[in-house]
Design an enzyme around this catalytic site. Structure first.
Site, short mmCIF file in Angstrom:
data_model
loop_
_atom_site.label_atom_id
_atom_site.label_comp_id
_atom_site.label_asym_id
_atom_site.label_seq_id
_atom_site.Cartn_x
_atom_site.Cartn_y
_atom_site.Cartn_z
N ARG A 151 0.89 -1.44 -0.03
CA ARG A 151 0.39 -0.04 -0.22
C ARG A 151 0.90 1.26 -0.19
O ARG A 151 0.62 2.46 -0.97
CB ARG A 151 -1.08 0.09 1.02
N SER A 203 -13.72 -10.24 -1.29
CA SER A 203 -12.56 -9.42 -0.57
C SER A 203 -12.05 -8.28 -0.66
O SER A 203 -12.90 -7.52 -2.16
CB SER A 203 -11.53 -9.97 -2.27
N GLN A 230 -9.70 -6.49 -0.80
CA GLN A 230 -8.72 -5.95 -1.76
C GLN A 230 -9.14 -5.56 -3.29
O GLN A 230 -8.10 -4.30 -3.17
CB GLN A 230 -7.49 -7.22 -2.75
N ASP A 258 -6.74 -14.74 6.99
CA ASP A 258 -5.95 -15.10 6.41
C ASP A 258 -4.83 -16.00 8.16
O ASP A 258 -4.21 -16.89 7.98
CB ASP A 258 -4.70 -13.72 6.42
N ARG A 295 -9.13 -22.72 1.35
CA ARG A 295 -7.98 -22.37 1.93
C ARG A 295 -8.94 -22.84 3.40
O ARG A 295 -8.94 -23.26 4.67
CB ARG A 295 -8.10 -21.54 2.47
N LYS A 303 6.69 -16.11 -1.26
CA LYS A 303 5.27 -15.19 -1.01
C LYS A 303 5.63 -14.22 0.03
O LYS A 303 5.30 -13.10 -0.52
CB LYS A 303 4.23 -15.89 -1.14
#
Length: 437
Positions: free
Chosen positions: A33, A177, A179, A322, A353, A420
């Site tokens: 960000r 999401s 995001q 998460d 997940r 990652k």
């Protein structure tokens, strides 16, 4: 420098209660960000604590391809990025932007690319191509961008051409999401008259939206209003600034969980009570399960006596989704059931997940049931070793590493997937277990 990893890694079981001071990487969520805002800003910014790992590396590469000048150096064992912003002006295309396996980067960069004339091609590795992008692509199209899918609508690869400025308001679901929301928020100051974003469903992972607003404010833009179903961003811009990225609370969950499952004490340096990240609330979750914790201005410590059992809990993890893999591993060591709810949307993360996580944990003799919006983890007497697949998901890999501290014979396939977000994870984990002298 990280070690070269084998295709399959045997996790070293801890011989007794653990005790460790752990330094986790800077937050990749905050770093990406900050890089976005610095790239769009007028003037120069210094970002202290650029996160290592593939996600941030992909972001740096894409920004440089879009003409942003970035100089990365190392100081005091931290990566420092000096970013010369473009004041919202992007070079004309064609430009190819490879986001690899980085979901956050792909979504942020797609929104950023819509500010320029283009054409810009955003693509990624095959697992990323399978992940959904339709709500973002639909919203960008409504705002005036030209969106041309390479194969299937709502997936990568996609060709984007701008500029934005079509509609005064757009609508997207909030339960897929955050995001998508953050991506639009960060570019919205450079849209004429700004943007009013309506949410057709309840917003998930709201703390990440608050992180976005906080970073935008740090770069000089405060005209953001977030309500239950509406987000309004005014017109304006960012200014170069110096910004320090805090330690990653998601990464901190793994060493803190080590103290919970094995007993002992683990301290995470630099993560204090003023942390921006919602995932820092995981400490409270561990306390509710039977751990004790102290959180100061500069560090967090989690402890559990070996004779104090872990208790299962009922928890809605929509805002800390998460951490579901970490939570599920801790729950396998509890003496009563744990029910995780509110996270049906994480089926479309780097892995499924819910389904993939449950299937792998059940290989060890655990009893993990997949429900509509979460998991039910039942207590079992003894777990056993197994070979666990990571499904291209760094969070599954790191959670399985924590499980290996208490279950002998846990082997993790494709352990390098942790690159990652935390390339040095396995070295850090190896330094935690107590060993017989």
């Amino acid at each position: 420098m990280t070690l070269e990893l084998p295709d399959r890694l045997l996790v070293r079981r801890a011989d007794g209660p653990v005790i460790a001071d752990v330094v986790v990487p800077p937050s990749k969520s905050i770093a990406n960000r900050a890089l976005m805002c610095a790239a769009l800003a007028e003037g120069e910014s210094e970002i202290v604590g650029i996160a290592p790992g593939d996600d941030t590396s992909a972001m740096l590469d894409c920004l440089e391809r879009l003409g942003v000048v970035i100089d990365v150096t190392e100081r005091d064992q931290r990566l420092i990025g000096t970013v010369t912003g473009n004041a919202g002006v992007l070079p004309n295309g064609p430009i190819n932007l490879q986001t690899r396996l980085a979901g956050t980067t792909s979504r942020f960069v797609t929104a950023l690319a819509a500010l320029g004339a283009g054409p810009y091609v955003i693509d990624g590795a095959p697992p990323l191509r399978a992940r959904p992008m339709a709500p973002l692509h639909n919203s960008l199209a409504a705002l005036g961008a030209r969106i041309e899918p390479g194969n299937e609508w709502g997936h990568l690869p996609v060709t984007v051409s701008g500029p934005l400025g079509g509609a005064d308001a757009v609508m997207m679901p909030g339960n897929v999401s955050s995001q998508y929301v953050s991506a639009l928020m960060m570019v919205a100051p450079y849209i004429r008259r700004g943007m009013r974003l309506g949410l057709s469903t309840e917003l998930v992972s709201r703390p990440y939206v608050e992180i976005t607003r906080s970073v935008m404010s740090a770069f000089g833009f405060d005209d953001v209003d977030v309500s239950e179903r509406t987000i309004h961003v005014g017109e304006g811009g960012y200014f170069g600034t110096d910004y320090t990225v805090e330690p990653d609370a998601s990464s901190a969950s793994y060493p803190l969980a080590a103290a919970a499952v094995r007993g002992g004490a683990v301290s995470v340096k630099g993560l204090g009570h003023d942390a921006l990240q919602g995932d820092a609330k995981f400490i409270d979750v561990l306390v509710s399960m039977g751990c004790t914790a102290t959180v100061s201005a500069n560090d967090t410590v989690v402890m559990r006596r070996s004779d104090t059992p872990l208790r299962g809990i009922d928890i809605n993890m929509a805002d800390i989704s998460d951490l579901v893999p970490t939570m599920a591993v801790v729950a396998t060591q509890a003496v009563t059931p744990t029910k995780i709810t509110g996270v049906g949307f994480i089926r479309e993360k780097e892995s499924d997940r819910l389904g993939d996580l449950a299937a792998e944990l059940n290989k060890t003799g655990a009893q993990v049931l997949v429900e509509d919006d979460g998991l039910l983890i039942m207590p079992t007497n003894v777990l056993h070793g197994a070979v666990l697949d990571t499904h291209h998901d760094h969070r599954l890999g790191m959670a399985f590493g924590v499980l290996g501290l208490v279950v002998d014979g846990i082997e993790v396939n494709d352990p390098s997937v942790v690159s990652k977000s935390w390339p040095a994870f396995w070295e850090a984990l190896d330094a935690i277990p107590a060993r017989r002298s």
